[in-house]
Motif scaffolding. Structure first.
Motif, PDB file in Angstrom:
ATOM      1  N   THR A  56      46.872  38.424  57.819  1.00 59.20           N
ATOM      2  CA  THR A  56      45.894  39.568  59.541  1.00 59.20           C
ATOM      3  C   THR A  56      45.121  40.643  59.471  1.00 59.20           C
ATOM      4  OG1 THR A  56      48.130  38.408  59.688  1.00 59.20           O
ATOM      5  CG2 THR A  56      46.912  40.444  61.272  1.00 59.20           C
ATOM      6  N   ASN A  57      45.282  41.002  57.464  1.00 58.95           N
ATOM      7  CA  ASN A  57      44.671  42.459  57.466  1.00 58.95           C
ATOM      8  C   ASN A  57      43.614  42.154  56.615  1.00 58.95           C
ATOM      9  OD1 ASN A  57      45.608  43.833  60.437  1.00 58.95           O
ATOM     10  ND2 ASN A  57      47.581  43.575  59.255  1.00 58.95           N
ATOM     11  N   THR A  58      42.081  42.272  56.649  1.00 54.33           N
ATOM     12  CA  THR A  58      41.441  42.381  55.335  1.00 54.33           C
ATOM     13  C   THR A  58      41.066  44.342  55.616  1.00 54.33           C
ATOM     14  OG1 THR A  58      39.734  41.192  56.839  1.00 54.33           O
ATOM     15  CG2 THR A  58      40.742  40.404  55.284  1.00 54.33           C
ATOM     16  N   TYR A  59      40.346  45.038  54.019  1.00 49.57           N
ATOM     17  CA  TYR A  59      39.883  45.546  53.688  1.00 49.57           C
ATOM     18  C   TYR A  59      39.406  45.281  52.846  1.00 49.57           C
ATOM     19  CZ  TYR A  59      44.022  46.585  55.535  1.00 49.57           C
ATOM     20  OH  TYR A  59      46.140  46.461  56.290  1.00 49.57           O
ATOM     21  N   TYR A  60      38.206  46.362  53.364  1.00 50.95           N
ATOM     22  CA  TYR A  60      36.394  46.098  52.431  1.00 50.95           C
ATOM     23  C   TYR A  60      36.232  47.304  51.643  1.00 50.95           C
ATOM     24  CZ  TYR A  60      36.863  41.337  54.181  1.00 50.95           C
ATOM     25  OH  TYR A  60      36.894  40.128  54.580  1.00 50.95           O
ATOM     26  N   ALA A  61      35.364  47.157  50.172  1.00 45.72           N
ATOM     27  CA  ALA A  61      34.571  48.438  49.806  1.00 45.72           C
ATOM     28  C   ALA A  61      33.679  48.350  50.631  1.00 45.72           C
ATOM     29  CB  ALA A  61      34.453  48.049  48.257  1.00 45.72           C
ATOM     30  N   ASP A  62      32.955  49.873  50.696  1.00 47.42           N
ATOM     31  CA  ASP A  62      31.341  50.059  52.125  1.00 47.42           C
ATOM     32  C   ASP A  62      30.285  49.250  51.178  1.00 47.42           C
ATOM     33  OD1 ASP A  62      32.374  53.729  52.880  1.00 47.42           O
ATOM     34  OD2 ASP A  62      33.073  51.196  54.214  1.00 47.42           O
ATOM     35  N   PHE A  63      30.253  48.880  50.196  1.00 45.27           N
ATOM     36  CA  PHE A  63      29.219  48.501  49.660  1.00 45.27           C
ATOM     37  C   PHE A  63      29.097  46.661  49.637  1.00 45.27           C
ATOM     38  CE2 PHE A  63      31.166  47.205  46.005  1.00 45.27           C
ATOM     39  CZ  PHE A  63      32.568  47.790  45.754  1.00 45.27           C
ATOM     40  N   VAL A  64      30.653  46.320  50.040  1.00 47.86           N
ATOM     41  CA  VAL A  64      30.468  44.663  50.256  1.00 47.86           C
ATOM     42  C   VAL A  64      30.486  44.632  51.771  1.00 47.86           C
ATOM     43  CG1 VAL A  64      31.755  43.998  48.409  1.00 47.86           C
ATOM     44  CG2 VAL A  64      33.051  44.466  50.176  1.00 47.86           C
ATOM     45  N   LYS A  65      30.830  45.190  52.331  1.00 49.58           N
ATOM     46  CA  LYS A  65      31.064  45.394  53.828  1.00 49.58           C
ATOM     47  C   LYS A  65      29.605  44.349  54.499  1.00 49.58           C
ATOM     48  CE  LYS A  65      34.717  48.937  55.405  1.00 49.58           C
ATOM     49  NZ  LYS A  65      34.364  50.052  55.585  1.00 49.58           N
ATOM     50  N   GLY A  66      30.279  43.531  55.835  1.00 46.70           N
ATOM     51  CA  GLY A  66      28.869  42.628  56.205  1.00 46.70           C
ATOM     52  C   GLY A  66      28.509  41.735  55.199  1.00 46.70           C
ATOM     53  N   ARG A  67      29.095  41.286  53.934  1.00 46.20           N
ATOM     54  CA  ARG A  67      28.367  41.029  52.906  1.00 46.20           C
ATOM     55  C   ARG A  67      29.389  39.959  52.468  1.00 46.20           C
ATOM     56  NH1 ARG A  67      26.066  41.593  48.331  1.00 46.20           N
ATOM     57  NH2 ARG A  67      27.275  43.659  48.087  1.00 46.20           N
ATOM     58  N   PHE A  68      30.657  40.290  52.579  1.00 46.17           N
ATOM     59  CA  PHE A  68      31.488  39.549  51.085  1.00 46.17           C
ATOM     60  C   PHE A  68      32.790  39.196  52.459  1.00 46.17           C
ATOM     61  CE2 PHE A  68      31.561  40.669  46.954  1.00 46.17           C
ATOM     62  CZ  PHE A  68      29.828  40.934  46.760  1.00 46.17           C
ATOM     63  N   THR A  69      33.457  38.355  52.386  1.00 46.99           N
ATOM     64  CA  THR A  69      34.476  37.663  53.224  1.00 46.99           C
ATOM     65  C   THR A  69      35.901  37.057  52.728  1.00 46.99           C
ATOM     66  OG1 THR A  69      33.618  37.261  55.530  1.00 46.99           O
ATOM     67  CG2 THR A  69      35.777  36.873  55.107  1.00 46.99           C
ATOM     68  N   LEU A  70      37.403  37.843  53.008  1.00 46.88           N
ATOM     69  CA  LEU A  70      37.877  37.979  52.301  1.00 46.88           C
ATOM     70  C   LEU A  70      38.924  36.655  52.984  1.00 46.88           C
ATOM     71  CD1 LEU A  70      40.312  37.975  49.305  1.00 46.88           C
ATOM     72  CD2 LEU A  70      40.183  40.233  50.426  1.00 46.88           C
ATOM     73  N   SER A  71      39.935  35.623  52.461  1.00 39.57           N
ATOM     74  CA  SER A  71      40.270  34.949  53.308  1.00 39.57           C
ATOM     75  C   SER A  71      41.902  34.387  52.189  1.00 39.57           C
ATOM     76  CB  SER A  71      39.973  33.832  54.140  1.00 39.57           C
ATOM     77  OG  SER A  71      39.351  32.916  53.097  1.00 39.57           O
ATOM     78  N   ARG A  72      42.420  33.968  52.783  1.00 44.91           N
ATOM     79  CA  ARG A  72      44.081  33.505  52.231  1.00 44.91           C
ATOM     80  C   ARG A  72      44.853  32.014  53.082  1.00 44.91           C
ATOM     81  NH1 ARG A  72      48.954  38.181  50.859  1.00 44.91           N
ATOM     82  NH2 ARG A  72      49.099  35.968  50.305  1.00 44.91           N
ATOM     83  N   GLY A  73      45.131  31.042  52.020  1.00 42.16           N
ATOM     84  CA  GLY A  73      45.804  30.162  52.209  1.00 42.16           C
ATOM     85  C   GLY A  73      47.054  30.183  52.465  1.00 42.16           C
TER      86      GLY A  73
END
Length: 124
Positions: A56-73
């Motif tokens: 439900t919740n994801t967290y990103y370092a500032d330097f990857v925000k908007g570029r990286f997306t984390l998901s899980r199955g």
């Protein structure tokens, strides 16, 4: 016990994309929050992104925000890190990690399980 194995690393050009996968063994994958860290030569390991147990919740370092997306199955015991608009400074070994903690995902010390890492090299 959870065993983690990363895949999907390799070479990309600046502005390109890669998708990393982290496959977990064991039947309790959904009990763990998952994170990605990276370590460049001569630098300390740093937090990249994390996802909670449910996804439900994801967290990103500032330097990857908007570029990286984390998901899980959870049905596939896998987490995915989609990396877009790659930069040369993203070059590093990327590690997948698992934790039973529900907080402090940005700190490597809360993760008990680690994969061996996969190399990402971004050329300019």
């Amino acid at each position: 016990q959870v065993q983690l194995v990363e895949s999907g690393g390799g070479l990309a050009q600046a502005g390109g994309s890669l998708r990393l996968s982290c496959a977990a063994s064991g039947r309790t994958f959904s009990s763990y929050a998952m994170g990605w860290f990276r370590q460049a030569p001569g630098k300390e390991r740093e937090f990249v992104a994390a996802i909670d147990r449910s996804g439900t919740n994801t967290y990103y370092a500032d330097f990857v925000k908007g570029r990286f997306t984390l998901s899980r199955g959870n049905a596939k015991n896998t987490v995915y890190l989609q990396m877009n608009n790659l930069r040369p400074e993203d070059t590093a070994v990327y590690y997948c990690a698992g934790t039973s903690s529900d907080r402090n995902y940005g700190f490597s010390r809360v993760y008990a399980y680690w994969g061996p890492g996969t190399q990402i090299t971004v050329s300019s």
